[in-house]
Design a protein around this motif. Structure first.
Motif, PDB file in Angstrom:
ATOM      1  N   ALA A 220      30.931 -58.631 -59.637  1.00  0.00           N
ATOM      2  CA  ALA A 220      31.227 -59.152 -58.294  1.00  0.00           C
ATOM      3  C   ALA A 220      32.594 -59.813 -58.222  1.00  0.00           C
ATOM      4  CB  ALA A 220      30.145 -60.147 -57.876  1.00  0.00           C
ATOM      5  N   LYS A 221      33.002 -60.498 -59.299  1.00  0.00           N
ATOM      6  CA  LYS A 221      34.234 -61.285 -59.245  1.00  0.00           C
ATOM      7  C   LYS A 221      35.452 -60.592 -59.839  1.00  0.00           C
ATOM      8  CE  LYS A 221      31.961 -65.819 -59.159  1.00  0.00           C
ATOM      9  NZ  LYS A 221      31.849 -67.137 -59.812  1.00  0.00           N
ATOM     10  N   ALA A 222      35.246 -59.734 -60.845  1.00  0.00           N
ATOM     11  CA  ALA A 222      36.388 -59.077 -61.487  1.00  0.00           C
ATOM     12  C   ALA A 222      37.040 -58.076 -60.522  1.00  0.00           C
ATOM     13  CB  ALA A 222      35.938 -58.359 -62.757  1.00  0.00           C
ATOM     14  N   PRO A 223      38.372 -57.870 -60.612  1.00  0.00           N
ATOM     15  CA  PRO A 223      39.043 -56.867 -59.768  1.00  0.00           C
ATOM     16  C   PRO A 223      38.433 -55.484 -59.974  1.00  0.00           C
ATOM     17  CG  PRO A 223      40.646 -58.251 -60.879  1.00  0.00           C
ATOM     18  CD  PRO A 223      39.315 -58.592 -61.477  1.00  0.00           C
ATOM     19  N   ASP A 224      38.423 -54.680 -58.929  1.00  0.00           N
ATOM     20  CA  ASP A 224      37.838 -53.330 -58.998  1.00  0.00           C
ATOM     21  C   ASP A 224      38.447 -52.522 -60.133  1.00  0.00           C
ATOM     22  OD1 ASP A 224      36.277 -53.965 -56.861  1.00  0.00           O
ATOM     23  OD2 ASP A 224      37.514 -52.919 -55.369  1.00  0.00           O
ATOM     24  N   SER A 225      39.766 -52.685 -60.342  1.00  0.00           N
ATOM     25  CA  SER A 225      40.448 -51.918 -61.389  1.00  0.00           C
ATOM     26  C   SER A 225      39.918 -52.288 -62.777  1.00  0.00           C
ATOM     27  CB  SER A 225      41.960 -52.166 -61.326  1.00  0.00           C
ATOM     28  OG  SER A 225      42.246 -53.544 -61.460  1.00  0.00           O
ATOM     29  N   VAL A 226      39.579 -53.584 -62.978  1.00  0.00           N
ATOM     30  CA  VAL A 226      39.060 -54.038 -64.272  1.00  0.00           C
ATOM     31  C   VAL A 226      37.654 -53.487 -64.504  1.00  0.00           C
ATOM     32  CG1 VAL A 226      38.382 -56.073 -65.626  1.00  0.00           C
ATOM     33  CG2 VAL A 226      40.473 -56.118 -64.248  1.00  0.00           C
ATOM     34  N   VAL A 227      36.807 -53.549 -63.461  1.00  0.00           N
ATOM     35  CA  VAL A 227      35.437 -53.020 -63.573  1.00  0.00           C
ATOM     36  C   VAL A 227      35.478 -51.516 -63.833  1.00  0.00           C
ATOM     37  CG1 VAL A 227      33.246 -52.693 -62.367  1.00  0.00           C
ATOM     38  CG2 VAL A 227      34.519 -54.828 -62.079  1.00  0.00           C
ATOM     39  N   LYS A 228      36.368 -50.829 -63.122  1.00  0.00           N
ATOM     40  CA  LYS A 228      36.497 -49.382 -63.301  1.00  0.00           C
ATOM     41  C   LYS A 228      36.923 -49.047 -64.740  1.00  0.00           C
ATOM     42  CE  LYS A 228      39.066 -45.368 -61.592  1.00  0.00           C
ATOM     43  NZ  LYS A 228      40.200 -44.919 -60.729  1.00  0.00           N
ATOM     44  N   ALA A 229      37.891 -49.807 -65.265  1.00  0.00           N
ATOM     45  CA  ALA A 229      38.366 -49.584 -66.636  1.00  0.00           C
ATOM     46  C   ALA A 229      37.246 -49.809 -67.641  1.00  0.00           C
ATOM     47  CB  ALA A 229      39.543 -50.510 -66.939  1.00  0.00           C
ATOM     48  N   GLU A 230      36.407 -50.809 -67.394  1.00  0.00           N
ATOM     49  CA  GLU A 230      35.291 -51.111 -68.301  1.00  0.00           C
ATOM     50  C   GLU A 230      34.274 -49.975 -68.300  1.00  0.00           C
ATOM     51  OE1 GLU A 230      34.287 -53.100 -71.297  1.00  0.00           O
ATOM     52  OE2 GLU A 230      35.694 -54.184 -70.009  1.00  0.00           O
ATOM     53  N   ARG A 231      34.016 -49.412 -67.128  1.00  0.00           N
ATOM     54  CA  ARG A 231      33.070 -48.285 -67.030  1.00  0.00           C
ATOM     55  C   ARG A 231      33.631 -47.063 -67.762  1.00  0.00           C
ATOM     56  NH1 ARG A 231      31.826 -49.948 -61.375  1.00  0.00           N
ATOM     57  NH2 ARG A 231      29.750 -50.879 -61.448  1.00  0.00           N
ATOM     58  N   GLU A 232      34.935 -46.853 -67.630  1.00  0.00           N
ATOM     59  CA  GLU A 232      35.551 -45.710 -68.318  1.00  0.00           C
ATOM     60  C   GLU A 232      35.475 -45.877 -69.836  1.00  0.00           C
ATOM     61  OE1 GLU A 232      39.446 -45.610 -66.658  1.00  0.00           O
ATOM     62  OE2 GLU A 232      38.824 -44.537 -64.819  1.00  0.00           O
ATOM     63  N   LYS A 233      35.690 -47.117 -70.336  1.00  0.00           N
ATOM     64  CA  LYS A 233      35.571 -47.381 -71.777  1.00  0.00           C
ATOM     65  C   LYS A 233      34.159 -47.091 -72.258  1.00  0.00           C
ATOM     66  CE  LYS A 233      38.939 -51.165 -72.102  1.00  0.00           C
ATOM     67  NZ  LYS A 233      39.055 -52.633 -72.262  1.00  0.00           N
ATOM     68  N   LEU A 234      33.163 -47.524 -71.470  1.00  0.00           N
ATOM     69  CA  LEU A 234      31.765 -47.286 -71.840  1.00  0.00           C
ATOM     70  C   LEU A 234      31.492 -45.793 -71.947  1.00  0.00           C
ATOM     71  CD1 LEU A 234      28.846 -48.196 -72.321  1.00  0.00           C
ATOM     72  CD2 LEU A 234      28.531 -48.270 -69.831  1.00  0.00           C
ATOM     73  N   GLN A 235      31.969 -45.040 -70.955  1.00  0.00           N
ATOM     74  CA  GLN A 235      31.738 -43.593 -70.962  1.00  0.00           C
ATOM     75  C   GLN A 235      32.414 -42.927 -72.164  1.00  0.00           C
ATOM     76  OE1 GLN A 235      33.077 -41.674 -67.367  1.00  0.00           O
ATOM     77  NE2 GLN A 235      31.694 -39.960 -67.615  1.00  0.00           N
ATOM     78  N   GLN A 236      33.635 -43.362 -72.473  1.00  0.00           N
ATOM     79  CA  GLN A 236      34.354 -42.798 -73.618  1.00  0.00           C
ATOM     80  C   GLN A 236      33.617 -43.078 -74.932  1.00  0.00           C
ATOM     81  OE1 GLN A 236      38.168 -44.663 -73.241  1.00  0.00           O
ATOM     82  NE2 GLN A 236      38.779 -43.433 -71.448  1.00  0.00           N
ATOM     83  N   ASN A 237      33.107 -44.300 -75.075  1.00  0.00           N
ATOM     84  CA  ASN A 237      32.386 -44.654 -76.306  1.00  0.00           C
ATOM     85  C   ASN A 237      31.048 -43.928 -76.416  1.00  0.00           C
ATOM     86  OD1 ASN A 237      34.050 -46.525 -77.828  1.00  0.00           O
ATOM     87  ND2 ASN A 237      33.862 -47.923 -76.097  1.00  0.00           N
ATOM     88  N   GLN A 238      30.395 -43.708 -75.272  1.00  0.00           N
ATOM     89  CA  GLN A 238      29.136 -42.951 -75.291  1.00  0.00           C
ATOM     90  C   GLN A 238      29.394 -41.506 -75.718  1.00  0.00           C
ATOM     91  OE1 GLN A 238      27.958 -43.755 -71.234  1.00  0.00           O
ATOM     92  NE2 GLN A 238      26.485 -45.346 -71.864  1.00  0.00           N
ATOM     93  N   THR A 239      30.500 -40.941 -75.256  1.00  0.00           N
ATOM     94  CA  THR A 239      30.873 -39.578 -75.661  1.00  0.00           C
ATOM     95  C   THR A 239      31.207 -39.543 -77.157  1.00  0.00           C
ATOM     96  OG1 THR A 239      31.753 -39.133 -73.445  1.00  0.00           O
ATOM     97  CG2 THR A 239      32.496 -37.692 -75.224  1.00  0.00           C
ATOM     98  N   ALA A 240      31.954 -40.540 -77.617  1.00  0.00           N
ATOM     99  CA  ALA A 240      32.318 -40.607 -79.044  1.00  0.00           C
ATOM    100  C   ALA A 240      31.087 -40.723 -79.930  1.00  0.00           C
ATOM    101  CB  ALA A 240      33.247 -41.798 -79.285  1.00  0.00           C
ATOM    102  N   LEU A 241      30.114 -41.520 -79.491  1.00  0.00           N
ATOM    103  CA  LEU A 241      28.881 -41.694 -80.280  1.00  0.00           C
ATOM    104  C   LEU A 241      28.128 -40.364 -80.381  1.00  0.00           C
ATOM    105  CD1 LEU A 241      26.986 -43.615 -81.769  1.00  0.00           C
ATOM    106  CD2 LEU A 241      25.838 -44.065 -79.579  1.00  0.00           C
ATOM    107  N   LYS A 242      28.089 -39.643 -79.284  1.00  0.00           N
ATOM    108  CA  LYS A 242      27.404 -38.347 -79.287  1.00  0.00           C
ATOM    109  C   LYS A 242      28.073 -37.379 -80.257  1.00  0.00           C
ATOM    110  CE  LYS A 242      25.850 -34.697 -76.138  1.00  0.00           C
ATOM    111  NZ  LYS A 242      25.881 -34.203 -74.732  1.00  0.00           N
ATOM    112  N   GLU A 243      29.400 -37.368 -80.282  1.00  0.00           N
ATOM    113  CA  GLU A 243      30.127 -36.483 -81.195  1.00  0.00           C
ATOM    114  C   GLU A 243      29.879 -36.866 -82.658  1.00  0.00           C
ATOM    115  OE1 GLU A 243      34.128 -36.860 -79.889  1.00  0.00           O
ATOM    116  OE2 GLU A 243      33.888 -35.509 -78.161  1.00  0.00           O
TER     117      GLU A 243
END
Length: 923
Positions: free
Chosen positions: A889-912
């Motif tokens: 709710a409080k973090a800038p949209d760009s920061v939240v978006k970046a955090e979601r992208e990091k999560l997705q990248q790490n989930q892909t890396a774990l699968k590999e």
């Protein structure tokens, strides 16, 4: 060629060469013509990102058509921008302790012309820096002599036909600037205000107030003094029995009728609406329907005039508002005051609240002119791209109102009308023309109309007035109508529609055949770029670079003392977006970024990451060209006579034909985004990443002269494709390539644009090289998954292969070994036992890399487990953050978006990693 890619070293050099040699001018009398008219930028400052985006599109199209041998004209020029320019100069005078009224009209006009010269030069220099290639010898200005003559003729002709008239109507009035404004010059924003509920006593037959009242709600109490009716809906059973009766208007003690009108919505407010025809556009229409009197209560400066009771005369609007509220409270007629958020119209230049004001103005009968302009789009004479924008055009044009063309300014085309002492109006090209036409001798005193024309009036004539109309010039014959108008959707009505109306009226033909509507450039957060938000980007800063300190200073200039909160916000946002300032990317990278974002009709969020990526692309092109030229130092053009390309060469030539065909198709349909992607993929992926690598071993064989010819000719064609978007880099490289190939042309910009040759499409070569690429990629993937060093030589086995696979191995053994870095490739006999291997697939064919002696299984399992633990920890951390409502709710949209992208990248890396572990476990 220079040794290292340096945009600064090549851009000014080549632009000066092109301009000096006259390459921007139309290039032939007997060729098919192609014309684009530049939307003239205002001479009020500098070009912004929207201009740079739009100009890149137009320059790409004009260079593309020029290279096809067409007689091209990109018509440049600037607009005098009446209000905006006058305000700039007035501010300068105020800073010097004087004003335009002190100087007088003639002296003030001299000052404005001086400013125009300075600002106009700034704009044209910026266009040059952007690589724009208009015919500068034909540069026009909406106030130059030729344009002014055209404006006079159009005004006089329309007046004589009864299509221009002087009348009294409501207009948007700016009390600060004391002029009417167009809708485009009014910005409405939500602001906090109030809604006042007043009671109006219903009158009896004798005109006396009764105890019965009607309650109205208003956000502008001061306009009560100009009310001439109260409206109720005829279907509203609460009030329709009162229609025809009167209320006694408080304070003014004036009887005003109760009228029945659909404008009163029974479901909104009180159901009763006060009607002030002289100060509200909707009320004006109600007033017209019911023949109500119009009482103008305002002076031009926004103070109250003599139409109001004595106590209120001379008050400002705000003073009158408070006084009316106080009086209604005193009379017991103020029922309630509620907080209310409303849309407040303000002048985009002055910032003052705009008043609908009844004034005498000059108008164009737009309804008459609109009919053939609507038909031109309906019958396909003009097409909108994308097509859906024609619906916006229709909506505006079918509901068009007469156009107010007069402005109460000094800077602009002065209306060619004169008045005698009886206020009789005479219209003509000049005072002498008027006197001759109406047989007026010198005893008749005439005074010229002081108003000037709306800026859009002169710019509506741009497509033909810039071509020397009303003279029947060669330019007019060659370049009217133009081919395409490139513009934003926000001025479809204000400019596009008016050019169509005027073009058909005075040329009997539409001014252009297509209207390409592009989106608006927004910042990376999707916000509109504006000085007030401090998020403006200067295109030249992206070309040349700018430090963080300079960028902050630029964005906060003029705000330092009076708006500290805004300054701090702008500083914070700038530091967040550009912590290291902006580095120099060069013009070609910026232009390619704009092209890549130019999808039809959609707004674009400008992404600095793209500029960085395309700067890398420029570098890739440069380095590839250096490699080619270094390996072609001994090239002999005579090989052309006996040219016999290998499979790899036939493949890249074939891929080039597909690239040319797709690229041209996309440019022809204004899809610059798709065209740029096509050439990017071809040059980076197919030419550089694959063909140059395949060429390296071939250059060491007797095939060398043929490979050199292929390297150079494909590079030549690719550079020509790139040139319309990337003019500077392509010219620099092409000069060296053209010398090797003895092409003869002096410049890439006047060389022939490539055409696809279907005979050079080679399906056999395509198929064989595609197989080689799949094999190479399969080996690379196995190396990556198994953590095998890229340089380590391997032996690859093929299992379950077919005859085609066997043919490819036999024919391209050496090339395969080089590309995949193998010791060799073997075909595993049918039905034989496969050794423990890492496996890839090409269709149903297995690619096997025996792992015996290549890796330590236990060590590799430990490495994977360690990496998995790190990635799982990162996933846990990110999920914890994103599941925290306070953070999201409080973090800038760009920061939240970046955090979601990091999560997705790490989930892909774990699968590999899990897949790698599974493969190892099976060994």
């Amino acid at each position: 060629m220079i040794e290292k890619y340096d945009p600064t070293a090549i851009e000014s050099k080549w632009y000066e060469t092109w301009e000096q040699k006259g390459y921007f001018k139309p290039n032939g009398e007997n060729r098919e013509s192609y014309c684009i008219m530049i939307p003239p930028p205002n001479v009020t400052g500098t070009l912004h990102m929207g201009h740079a985006f739009q100009d890149t599109i137009m320059d790409t199209l004009i260079r593309y058509q020029r290279m096809q041998g067409k007689n091209t004209l990109w018509q440049p020029g600037t607009d005098h921008a009446g209000i905006a320019t006058q305000m700039v100069v007035e501010r300068q005078l105020n800073a010097q302790g004087t004003s335009r009224t002190e100087l007088g009209r003639d002296a003030f006009m001299e000052k404005v012309w001086q400013w125009k010269q300075q600002s106009g030069d700034t704009i044209t220099n910026q266009l040059r820096r952007l690589g724009a290639s208009p015919d500068w010898s034909r540069e026009r200005f909406t106030m130059d002599k030729g344009m002014s003559n055209a404006v006079l003729k159009v005004f006089v002709d329309l007046y004589n036909e009864g299509l221009i008239y002087r009348g009294q109507r409501l207009v948007n009035w700016d009390p600060t600037l004391n002029t009417a404004l167009s809708d485009l010059e009014v910005e409405s924003h939500e602001e906090k205000g109030h809604m006042w509920h007043f009671s109006y006593p219903v009158a009896d037959k004798d005109g006396q107030a009764t105890e019965k009242t009607l309650t109205i709600a208003t956000t502008r109490p001061e306009t009560l003094l100009g009310d001439t009716a109260v409206a109720v809906n005829p279907s509203d059973e609460r009030f329709n029995h009162l229609i025809g009766q009167h209320v006694l208007l408080p304070i003014c003690n004036r009887l005003i009728p109760i009228v029945g009108d659909e404008h009163a919505d029974p479901d909104k407010g009180t159901g009763c609406v006060k009607i002030t025809p002289a100060h509200d556009f909707n009320d004006y229409e109600v007033g017209q329907r019911h023949h109500l009197p119009m009482i103008n209560i305002l002076n031009k400066d926004g103070t109250l005039n003599n139409e109001v009771p004595n106590d209120y005369r001379g008050m400002t609007r705000q003073q009158a508002r408070q006084a009316v509220v106080d009086k209604m409270r005193e009379l017991g007629l103020l029922k309630t005051i509620k907080d209310h958020v409303l849309m407040v119209p303000r002048g985009d230049r002055s910032g003052d609240v705009i008043e609908p004001l009844l004034t005498d103005q000059w108008y164009v009968d737009a309804k008459t002119l609109a009919k053939p302009a609507i038909k031109a789009v309906e019958n396909g004479d003009i097409k909108f791209v994308p097509d859906n924008w024609k619906n916006t055009y229709y909506a505006w044009m079918r509901d068009i109102q007469d156009w107010c063309i007069s402005r109460q300014l000094w800077w602009g085309h002065r209306i060619p009308a004169w008045y005698d002492e009886n206020n009789t109006i005479y219209v003509g090209l000049s005072e002498s023309d008027v006197r001759n036409k109406h047989d007026l001798d010198d005893d008749v005193k005439l005074r010229q109309e002081s108003d000037v024309l709306d800026t859009w009036f002169s710019s509506a004539l741009w497509p033909f007035a810039t071509l020397d109309w009303p003279q029947n010039s060669d330019a007019l014959k060659d370049f009217y109508p133009g081919n395409v108008l490139v513009t934003g959707f926000d001025i479809i009505f204000f400019w596009v529609a008016r050019m169509i109306m005027m073009g058909i009226k005075f040329m009997d033909e539409v001014p252009f055949k297509e209207v390409y509507i592009h989106g608006l450039v927004r910042d990376s957060h999707g916000q509109k770029m504006s000085k007030s938000k401090g998020n403006v980007l200067d295109p030249l800063d992206l070309i040349d670079g700018i430090s963080l300190e300079e960028l902050i200073a630029k964005r906060t200039r003029g705000l330092m003392q009076d708006q500290p909160d805004k300054v701090n916000h702008i500083k914070k946002q700038t530091i967040e977006d550009f912590p290291d300032g902006i580095k120099a990317y060069g013009c070609d990278a910026l232009r390619f970024t704009f092209a890549s974002l130019a999808s039809t009709g959609r707004d674009i969020n400008f992404d600095m990451g793209r500029v960085e990526g395309y700067r890398n692309f420029c570098n890739k092109i440069f380095n590839a060209a250096r490699f080619v030229l270094m390996n072609c130092e001994d090239f002999d053009i005579s090989v052309k006579k006996s040219y016999a390309p290998s499979t790899a060469e036939r493949w890249i030539i074939s891929r080039l034909q597909h690239c040319i065909a797709d690229y041209r198709k996309h440019l022809d349909s204004y899809r610059l985004d798709l065209a740029s992607q096509v050439i990017y993929d071809f040059f980076w992926n197919e030419y550089c990443d694959w063909f140059l690598e395949m060429a390296k071993p071939l250059l060491k064989t007797e095939q060398k002269p043929h490979v050199q010819y292929t390297l150079l000719t494909v590079l030549d064609q690719a550079l020509r494709l790139l040139h319309p978007i990337m003019p500077f880099l392509t010219e620099e490289i092409w000069q060296a390539v053209a010398e090797k190939l003895t092409l003869g042309s002096q410049s890439i910009m006047i060389s022939a644009f490539p055409s696809a040759n279907a005979k050079k499409i080679d399906t056999e070569a395509d198929s064989e090289i595609q197989w080689l690429k799949q094999l190479t990629l399969s080996v690379r993937q196995i190396r990556s998954e198994m953590n095998i060093a890229p340089g380590k030589k391997l032996t690859v086995l093929l299992s379950d292969y077919n005859d085609k696979d066997a043919h490819n191995v036999d024919r391209h053994q050496e090339l395969i070994n080089t590309m995949a870095r193998l010791d060799g490739i073997e075909l595993l006999p049918k039905n034989s036992q496969e050794p423990p291997s890492a496996t890839g697939l090409i269709g149903t064919t297995k690619v096997l890399i025996p792992l015996a002696g290549l890796i330590d299984k236990n060590e590799e399992m430990q490495r994977i487990a360690k990496n998995m633990a790190k990635v799982e920890q990162e996933i846990k951390r990110a999920e914890g953050k994103l599941n925290n409502e306070k953070f999201t709710a409080k973090a800038p949209d760009s920061v939240v978006k970046a955090e979601r992208e990091k999560l997705q990248q790490n989930q892909t890396a774990l699968k590999e990693l899990e897949e790698q572990r599974t493969k190892l476990e099976q060994l």
